[in-house]
Design an enzyme around this catalytic site. Structure first.
Site: not given
Ligand code: BES
Ligand code: MN
Ligand code: ZN
Length: 502
Positions: A269, A274, A281, A292, A351, A353, A355
């Site tokens: 990933k 993020d 967030k 991230d 959020d 994101e 996956r």
């Protein structure tokens, strides 16, 4: 830093510093015993008066060894009470010694710690961990400090002293592997620590390409958003919409067996920042979402380390890289997108994101006809709640693969813990409007995230590593850890060994 191997007795070695272990209450290792004799009982004397602390990881310098000790000083490292060290204690002792040496100004030392007994571990392991734990302890990230002050007299050379000539080869092998893994861990830490403005998807792609220059056997290809459109990667692209930085799909290949095998495919990933997107967030600690992309960093670093070690294995690394930001054109809660697999997804929370980008990478992996696929992702805050900062979350559609990874984590001191991937959980992903939603409600967040990915990994053996709790540290020691590079490397080494045996 340079590691070498030699034989010799503790009192005869000429060095700025000899490093030996003692256990509590007053047990000397063989090397310490020799030094005690040579110094007319100085070590026992100091122990008796409590001037040497034998607690695990405690360090004491003897600056003026008496009698006939050839080294300028002795570093005594406490090993604690146990007769046999645990693997974790051994790493702790080695790291403590490294820090003490670095602070002491000794630029060179000879360590007898690999002659200590460690439960269930051989000399190859001890030599390897000596390199890994030392380099980890001495790592600094100061490329962005204008007044970086490197240590004036850094530790430059460490000799690993073994008991007999027959041991030289094993120790050398351990050092070679350890050095490659330590390089990988450092690369992952550096990439992870770089802030979002200096580590964009394009920067990550450039980094991967630069590795090809160092190592021509590592082939690197970068797909841009146009390519992704052609492939139908609607899920990945839906995340990139909110950002001005173009998304990249980085594909790395290393053919250690000439590309004849079904490869191991690693997917990382690569969300370089993020913010949560429209489902933004809260502000506290949001800076940490620059980490991230630690899954991506670990995959890039593992390919680099495997190539450097010339492992006899075929490997593919896939890194979907993007930012997750809330632009006017960003995806909105309720939006429905079509993934590369054809399955439709209702984005209930922007959020979630990770996956969305991983699912298209999983579909892309199919074209390599993989033996196994492993994705690595800082995927869920729920994983931190479940396992804290010690274990990587592991979920898999194949138990044999899961077991291999669990074992690799144990051996590499980079452990994972398995969670169930049961159908009951998968039901939480149902959507009234699309094939699935991208979130599964409040309960079992790590498992439902894995259930989501599982729907895109039906055609091969697959495992998912959720590294949300282990990829970086917060607080005073804030920084990327380089995990799970050691686990991944150990997994690859085990496969190479199994193949050799077969
Ligand atoms: N990158 C985060 C996961 C994360 C959060 C890792 C905190 C480490 C610390 C991921 O993209 C995310 O935001 N996940 C959401 C999923 C939720 C919306 C279902 C989460 O964990 O809150
Ligand atoms: Mn997120
Ligand atoms: Zn994320």
């Amino acid at each position: 830093m340079n590691f070498s191997v030699k034989t010799g007795e503790a009192d005869k070695i000429r060095s700025a510093c000899v490093v030996v272990g003692v256990s509590s209450p007053r047990r000397l290792s063989a090397a310490a015993e020799r030094l005690d004799k040579a110094t007319r009982g100085q070590l026992r004397e100091l122990l008796k008066h409590g001037d040497i602390d034998a607690g695990c990881g405690k360090t004491t310098f003897i600056l003026d060894p008496k009698g006939r000790c050839q080294a300028e000083r002795i570093l005594v490292v406490g090993c604690g009470k146990e007769r046999e060290l645990s693997p974790a204690s051994f790493r702790k002792i080695v790291a403590a010694a490294a820090k003490a040496l670095q602070d002491s100004g000794a630029t060179e030392a000879a360590s007898f710690l690999c002659q200590l007994k460690v439960e269930d571990r051989d000399l190859v392991w001890k030599a390897r961990q000596t390199v890994e734990a030392t380099r980890e302890a001495l790592f600094r990230f100061d490329e962005l400090k204008s007044d970086a002050k490197p240590p004036k007299r850094p530790l430059r050379r460490l000799a690993v002293v073994v008991a007999a000539r027959e041991d030289l080869d094993a120790a050398r092998r351990g050092i070679r592997t350890g050095t490659a893994i330590a390089d990988g861990v450092e690369l992952a830490r550096v990439l992870g620590n770089r802030p979002g403005n200096l580590c964009t998807p394009s920067d990550l792609a450039e980094q991967a390409k630069a590795l090809h220059k160092e190592n021509p056997e590592l082939k690197v290809q970068v797909l841009d958003e146009k390519d992704m459109h052609k492939l139908g990667m609607g899920a990945l692209l839906s995340v990139a919409r909110g950002s001005r930085q173009p998304a990249k799909l980085i594909v790395m290949q290393y053919h250690g067996r000439g590309g004849e095998e079904n490869p191991v495919v690693l997917i990382g990933k690569g969300v370089t920042f993020d913010s949560g997107g429209i489902s933004i967030k809260p502000g506290a600690a949001m800076d940490e979402m620059k980490f991230d992309m630690c899954g991506a960093a670990s995959v890039i670093a593992t390919l680099s380390a495997a190539a450097r070690l010339q492992l006899p294995i075929d490997l593919v690394g896939i890194v979907p890289a993007t930012e997750n930001l809330p632009d006017g054109d960003a995806s909105k809660p309720g939006d429905i997108v079509t993934s590369m697999s054809g399955q439709t997804i209702e984005i209930l929370n922007t959020d979630a994101e990770g996956r969305l980008i991983l699912c298209d990478a999983l579909s892309y992996a199919d074209r390599f006809d993989p033996d196994v696929v492993i994705d690595v992702a800082t995927l869920t805050g729920a994983c931190v709640v479940a396992l804290g900062h010690h274990a990587t979350g592991l979920l898999a559609n194949d138990q044999e693969l899961a077991d291999e990874l669990l074992e690799a984590g144990r051996m590499a001191a980079d452990r994972a813990w398995q969670l169930p991937l049961w159908d009951e959980y998968d039901e939480q992903l149902s959507s009234n409007f699309a094939d699935m939603a991208n979130i599964g409600g409040r309960s079992a967040g790590t498992i439902t995230a894995a259930c989501f990915l599982n729907r895109f990994a039906k055609d091969y053996r697959w495992a998912h590593l959720d590294i949300a709790g282990v990829a970086w540290r917060s607080g005073k020691e804030k920084g990327a850890t380089g995990r799970p590079v050691p686990l991944l490397m150990q997994f690859l080494l085990q496969r190479c060994e199994a193949q050799e045996r077969a």
